[in-house]
Design a protein around this motif. Structure first.
Motif, PDB file in Angstrom:
ATOM      1  N   ALA A  31      27.113  12.985  15.288  1.00  0.00           N
ATOM      2  CA  ALA A  31      26.004  12.937  14.289  1.00  0.00           C
ATOM      3  C   ALA A  31      25.211  11.471  13.432  1.00  0.00           C
ATOM      4  O   ALA A  31      24.735  11.409  13.001  1.00  0.00           O
ATOM      5  CB  ALA A  31      25.649  14.243  13.452  1.00  0.00           C
ATOM      6  N   VAL A  32      26.567  10.598  13.485  1.00  0.00           N
ATOM      7  CA  VAL A  32      26.172   9.159  12.518  1.00  0.00           C
ATOM      8  C   VAL A  32      26.322   8.522  13.062  1.00  0.00           C
ATOM      9  O   VAL A  32      25.731   7.460  12.797  1.00  0.00           O
ATOM     10  CB  VAL A  32      27.680   9.159  11.677  1.00  0.00           C
ATOM     11  CG1 VAL A  32      27.759  10.340  10.482  1.00  0.00           C
ATOM     12  CG2 VAL A  32      29.016   8.752  12.414  1.00  0.00           C
ATOM     13  N   LYS A  33      26.155   8.545  14.968  1.00  0.00           N
ATOM     14  CA  LYS A  33      25.768   7.245  15.388  1.00  0.00           C
ATOM     15  C   LYS A  33      24.814   6.746  15.745  1.00  0.00           C
ATOM     16  O   LYS A  33      23.087   7.402  14.365  1.00  0.00           O
ATOM     17  CB  LYS A  33      26.073   7.829  16.850  1.00  0.00           C
ATOM     18  CG  LYS A  33      27.703   7.533  17.376  1.00  0.00           C
ATOM     19  CD  LYS A  33      28.124   7.779  19.434  1.00  0.00           C
ATOM     20  CE  LYS A  33      29.095   8.656  19.227  1.00  0.00           C
ATOM     21  NZ  LYS A  33      29.342   8.521  21.001  1.00  0.00           N
ATOM     22  N   GLY A  34      24.103   5.531  15.235  1.00  0.00           N
ATOM     23  CA  GLY A  34      22.878   4.644  15.066  1.00  0.00           C
ATOM     24  C   GLY A  34      23.057   4.914  13.528  1.00  0.00           C
ATOM     25  O   GLY A  34      22.041   3.963  13.722  1.00  0.00           O
TER      26      GLY A  34
ATOM     27  N   GLN B  30      29.103   1.760   5.871  1.00  0.00           N
ATOM     28  CA  GLN B  30      27.686   1.464   5.991  1.00  0.00           C
ATOM     29  C   GLN B  30      26.665   2.304   6.582  1.00  0.00           C
ATOM     30  O   GLN B  30      26.972   2.573   7.612  1.00  0.00           O
ATOM     31  CB  GLN B  30      27.332   0.025   6.584  1.00  0.00           C
ATOM     32  CG  GLN B  30      25.447   0.079   6.467  1.00  0.00           C
ATOM     33  CD  GLN B  30      25.029  -0.824   4.701  1.00  0.00           C
ATOM     34  OE1 GLN B  30      25.979  -1.365   4.296  1.00  0.00           O
ATOM     35  NE2 GLN B  30      24.243   0.293   4.524  1.00  0.00           N
ATOM     36  N   MET B  31      26.275   3.665   5.449  1.00  0.00           N
ATOM     37  CA  MET B  31      25.936   4.580   5.729  1.00  0.00           C
ATOM     38  C   MET B  31      23.782   4.543   5.637  1.00  0.00           C
ATOM     39  O   MET B  31      23.426   3.566   4.703  1.00  0.00           O
ATOM     40  CB  MET B  31      26.048   5.223   4.981  1.00  0.00           C
ATOM     41  CG  MET B  31      27.342   5.634   4.996  1.00  0.00           C
ATOM     42  SD  MET B  31      27.971   7.499   4.324  1.00  0.00           S
ATOM     43  CE  MET B  31      27.962   6.974   2.621  1.00  0.00           C
TER      44      MET B  31
ATOM     45  N   VAL C  41      34.673  11.571  10.264  1.00  0.00           N
ATOM     46  CA  VAL C  41      33.039  10.417  11.076  1.00  0.00           C
ATOM     47  C   VAL C  41      33.396   9.380  11.608  1.00  0.00           C
ATOM     48  O   VAL C  41      32.349   9.673  12.612  1.00  0.00           O
ATOM     49  CB  VAL C  41      33.164  10.084   9.131  1.00  0.00           C
ATOM     50  CG1 VAL C  41      31.633   9.122   9.746  1.00  0.00           C
ATOM     51  CG2 VAL C  41      31.992  11.228   8.295  1.00  0.00           C
ATOM     52  N   ALA C  42      34.015   8.135  11.170  1.00  0.00           N
ATOM     53  CA  ALA C  42      34.339   7.123  11.732  1.00  0.00           C
ATOM     54  C   ALA C  42      36.146   6.878  12.241  1.00  0.00           C
ATOM     55  O   ALA C  42      36.390   7.594  10.861  1.00  0.00           O
ATOM     56  CB  ALA C  42      33.260   6.217  11.582  1.00  0.00           C
TER      57      ALA C  42
END
Length: 116
Positions: free
Chosen positions: A62-65, A81-82, A48-49
């Motif tokens: 898919a999770v950028k921003g 932080q999601m 994911v990161a």
């Protein structure tokens, strides 16, 4: 032998937010990278990161921003932080820490469920 412990998961409605924590028993600056991975039901574990010793970060497209990885060096803790969560974000979230010498540690995971 480092210990890696995730926390902060739970049930959240679509569009909601959660902040995950990854607490490590050693100085996190001694790790080449600390990353978050997730595993949806019936699927493989995906990256994911990541955050690196100099503080630079990378995120899966898919999770950028929406997701932000950060750290608190004084607490030897890395955060995820999601925001703006959706059903596709449901899964078990794992923290992976790779020592400068190459040894890999995984936490036990924390469940995130996005549902109305």
């Amino acid at each position: 032998q480092a210990q890696v412990v995730e926390s902060g998961g739970g049930l959240v409605q679509p569009g909601g937010s959660l902040k995950l924590s990854c607490a490590i028993s050693e100085n996190i600056l001694n790790f080449a990278s600390i990353s978050w991975h997730r595993q949806a039901p019936g699927k493989q574990r995906d990256w994911v990161a990541s955050i690196f010793p100099r503080g630079n970060v990378t995120n899966e497209d898919a999770v950028k921003g929406r997701f932000t990885v950060s750290r608190d060096n004084t607490k030897n803790t890395v955060y995820l932080q999601m925001n703006d969560l959706n059903a596709d974000d449901t899964g078990v979230y794992y923290c992976k820490a790779i020592e400068l010498g190459g040894k890999i540690y995984w936490g036990q995971g924390t469940q995130v469920t996005v549902s109305s």
